[in-house]
Design an enzyme around this catalytic site. Structure first.
Site, PDB file in Angstrom:
ATOM      1  N   ARG A 157       0.754  -1.339   0.073  1.00  0.00           N
ATOM      2  CA  ARG A 157      -0.156   0.075  -0.042  1.00  0.00           C
ATOM      3  C   ARG A 157       0.959   1.301  -0.127  1.00  0.00           C
ATOM      4  O   ARG A 157       0.641   2.053  -0.737  1.00  0.00           O
ATOM      5  CB  ARG A 157      -0.913   0.256   1.122  1.00  0.00           C
ATOM      6  N   TYR A 164     -17.963  12.395 -14.845  1.00  0.00           N
ATOM      7  CA  TYR A 164     -17.710  13.739 -15.789  1.00  0.00           C
ATOM      8  C   TYR A 164     -16.372  13.666 -16.517  1.00  0.00           C
ATOM      9  O   TYR A 164     -16.535  14.153 -17.650  1.00  0.00           O
ATOM     10  CB  TYR A 164     -18.086  14.765 -14.953  1.00  0.00           C
ATOM     11  N   HIS A 201      -7.775  -4.147  -7.743  1.00  0.00           N
ATOM     12  CA  HIS A 201      -7.596  -3.448  -6.443  1.00  0.00           C
ATOM     13  C   HIS A 201      -8.835  -3.398  -5.891  1.00  0.00           C
ATOM     14  O   HIS A 201      -9.543  -2.527  -5.803  1.00  0.00           O
ATOM     15  CB  HIS A 201      -7.080  -2.139  -7.026  1.00  0.00           C
TER      16      HIS A 201
END
Length: 740
Positions: A34, A124, A80
């Site tokens: 991570r 968007y 993931h």
């Protein structure tokens, strides 16, 4: 290690052991999977999976854009299994040119800004890969790196990227794991390539030699790096340190002698809106006395305009205040704690990081070469089968037409392999042209030559290093200093000295006329004026001293006890009313009076003397007092008073005593001291010194005689040595024994 308990069974375990096992597993997951980047490609797992998912979606630099929501969906669905917000935030950062030095994602839509505004929702915005990301993944299809199963085992993902681009140093990385953290600032890829080429040429070179090519970080938002070279070298030698970064600013001249300061670049990862809010807050709290106003005139570029309080304020003093109190100066930390090729985290110095990248490139080169050799061998096998078929075309056709099992027959008749026989059987009839045979021979020769070259390459380490150097040169050409993207943005400045902001800088410069009365009342009238007839004083009081000065001046008071007192011009009471007693501002002794007041001028010297005829020269700076109690300079003998304090402006001294004896001697005979009784200036049998004057001998000695000024040019009769008696002054010298 104990066997896990079977389902449905309870196994007693000490709490500390159970917590330790679980916490260790969590810590290792955080460190490896991570928070810490891999030294080879500079990527964390989320970034690697993002780029790989975009590649699988064919979002190539030359292709079109796709919705970010589609990318994020693929990432969390296939590779993931974490939150979509976290994945999208990571993707957005890779596209922000103010956050990443060499963006790996090209965004279309609102991806946030330097003010700290968030990007639009993922539904968007659109994105695709950049050329930098493509370079990072070049060779993935050529067995350049290992793959491993994804979390659900349905697909494979790369363990590390081939990384033709030195991403760790170029883009930097930051992360906090369990018990450790990493912080690598971004650098200029052209300079990194220079250092890599040096390391290939000279494997034993020092970190200092590498830093000569990589002098410091290169941040996407520019700024000025103000760190000593010793500190930079030490940081790169140890892998730990910090770099001081300042905003870039310039002065713009305005009309009437005014100016404004314009900030065009701010430090890395500083939000412009937060800086402006902080400065405005300090202005409101009156903690920035040198600054009048701030405006944000930014469009696509940063443009923060600062208005100084007045034209006399030095811009360096304004900026020094801002650097001390705001994020216009920050410290970028360096902690190269990264995962090595073996997956073990450790702190590396600059040379170790560069060497790890080169070792990875060597491994990638070898694996791609072997992969290519395998492909060539398979293709040559097929081409050799084709050539055998062309040499025995009629027999091949007969076997295919007449034999029930053509494949075994062909293999037996011509000694073909299974792959060769299969290729001949799959050959189209149109391929039987003579021209096709020539093309096959030509391809066979070319592949044979490439095969020999690759085999030589794999057998010779020197040739492999040379090939890697060529690859690095290509990367430098594509992304280095000669390109718009690769130009250095952060200026390498010198470490700033200790800028002392003088007290005068906080005071607005205005002309004042200082009035001190006989009874010790002081005030400062605005402006310079000689018309003092209308000035009123308390009953029985009158004007004693008047002085034209500025509010920024330090006013010195010379008292008859030999002490100097200092008061700032801005601290004096205003001219309204009668003023205030001076004794409230300075601790003047009861039996002492003010002998003289004057404005301090740096570098000027003064002759101080007692009425008994002793004195010396003192630098005005040595007379400045820091406290109300003043500074003792002229020590007095019994019955003496400090009476004279005149500027040293000339090369000769004229002294006249109460006994009306005049003596002229050279000023160089008077010593320069900081404190003491001084030396005897003129010898007296009775009385003391009436007046003293410093003048230029070549211009003669002048004195007031009524309304006229008289000058004696020939002073030969009165010139002597210091501490002489002297002789009667010239005819016409005033009876009061005063030069003025």
């Amino acid at each position: 290690m104990t066997e896990p308990a079977a389902a449905g069974l309870i196994r007693e375990t000490p709490l500390t052991e159970a917590l330790g096992e679980r916490y260790l597993a969590y810590a290792m997951s955080t460190i490896v999977s991570r928070s810490l980047p891999d030294v080879r490609d500079g990527l964390k797992p989320v970034h690697r999976r993002l780029l790989y998912a975009m590649r699988q979606l064919k979002l190539d630099p030359q292709g079109g854009f796709k919705k970010c929501a589609r990318v994020v969906g693929d990432v969390i669905g296939k590779y993931h299994p974490h939150g979509d917000v976290a994945v999208y935030d990571a993707m957005v950062r890779l596209a922000q040119d103010f956050a990443v030095r060499y963006p790996l994602v090209e965004g279309q839509g609102n991806f946030g800004n330097i003010d700290g505004d968030n990007a639009a929702a993922m539904r968007y915005t659109e994105a695709k890969l950049t050329e930098v990301a493509a370079a990072l993944m070049a060779g993935l299809d050529e067995d350049a790196v290992d793959f491993r199963p994804t979390y659900d085992g349905s697909e494979d993902e790369p363990v590390v990227m081939p990384a033709a681009f030195p991403n760790l140093l170029a883009n930097g990385s930051a992360g906090i794991a369990v018990g450790m953290a990493t912080s690598v600032p971004p650098h200029n890829v052209g300079e990194i390539c220079d250092a890599l080429k040096l390391l290939i040429r000279e494997p034993d070179c020092s970190v200092d030699a590498l830093v000569a090519h990589m002098p410091g970080p290169d941040f996407p938002t520019g700024g000025v790096l103000v760190e000593t070279r010793e500190a930079v070298l030490e940081a790169y030698r140890t892998g730990r340190g910090a770099f001081r970064l300042r905003a870039r600013w310039a002065v713009e001249k305005l009309s009437h002698g005014l100016y404004q300061i314009v900030i065009t670049e701010i430090p890395y990862q500083v939000q412009k809106s937060k800086v402006i809010e902080k400065i405005a807050e300090l202005l409101t709290e009156k903690k920035l006395p040198l600054l009048a106003d701030i405006r944000d005139e930014s469009a696509e570029d940063v443009r923060i305009v600062l208005e100084p309080r007045n034209r006399t304020v030095e811009p360096e003093h304004v900026m020094e205040q801002l650097f001390r109190n705001t994020d216009l100066e920050t410290r970028a930390s360096l902690n190269m704690n990264v995962l090595g090729g073996d997956g073990v985290p450790r702190v590396m110095n600059l040379k170790e990081v560069l060497q790890a990248f080169l070792d990875h490139r060597m491994e990638v080169l070898e694996r791609r070469s072997r992969h290519r050799l395998d492909k060539i061998a398979k293709r040559l096998e097929v081409l050799e089968g084709y050539l055998i078929a062309y040499l025995n075309l009629d027999e091949v056709i007969r076997i295919i037409r007449e034999e029930d099992e053509a494949k075994p027959a062909l293999m037996k008749a011509f000694g073909l392999t299974d792959a060769q026989a299969e290729a001949i059987l799959n050959m189209r009839l149109r391929s039987l042209r003579k021209l096709e045979e020539m093309e096959i021979r030509k391809e066979h020769d070319a592949l044979s030559a490439e095969q020999a070259e690759l085999q030589t390459l794999l057998a010779d380490p020197a040739r492999r290093w040379k090939a890697i150097a060529v690859q690095i040169a290509e990367t430098q050409k594509k992304f280095g200093q000669a390109t718009q993207l690769g130009k250095r943005r952060t200026e390498l400045g010198d470490a700033p000295g200790a800028v002392v902001v003088p007290i005068e800088a906080f005071v607005e410069r205005e002309p004042i006329t200082i009035l001190l009365s006989e009874k010790g009342w002081i005030r400062a009238m605005k402006g310079h004026t000689d018309q003092l007839d209308g000035v009123k004083f308390k009953e029985g009081d009158q004007l004693r001293f008047s002085l034209k000065a500025e509010t920024t001046d330090k006013i010195l008071f010379f008292a008859t006890d030999g002490r100097f007192y200092t008061v700032g011009g801005d601290k004096l009471p205003s001219g309204r009313g009668f003023g205030e007693p001076l004794r409230l501002m300075i601790d003047l002794a009861n039996d002492a009076e003010i002998a003289l007041i004057f404005a301090h001028r740096p570098g000027r010297k003064r002759l101080v003397a007692t009425d008994g005829g002793r004195g010396f020269v003192v630098d005005e700076a040595e007379a400045l007092a820091q406290t109300k109690s003043g500074k003792m300079v002229l020590n007095l003998g019994d019955g003496e008073k400090a009476a004279f304090c005149i500027p040293v402006e000339g090369d000769a001294v004229a002294v006249i005593g109460d006994n009306r004896k005049l003596l002229v001697f050279m000023a160089e005979e008077i010593p320069v001291m900081t404190r003491g009784r001084g030396v005897m200036l003129q010898k007296y049998r009775d009385g003391g010194m009436a007046d003293i004057k410093i003048f230029t001998l070549a211009e003669g000695l002048s004195w007031k005689s009524g309304e006229r000024t008289r000058t004696e040019s020939d002073l030969t009769p009165w010139i002597g040595k210091r501490a002489s008696v002297g002789r009667l002054p010239p005819t016409g010298f005033p009876r009061n024994n005063k030069f003025m």
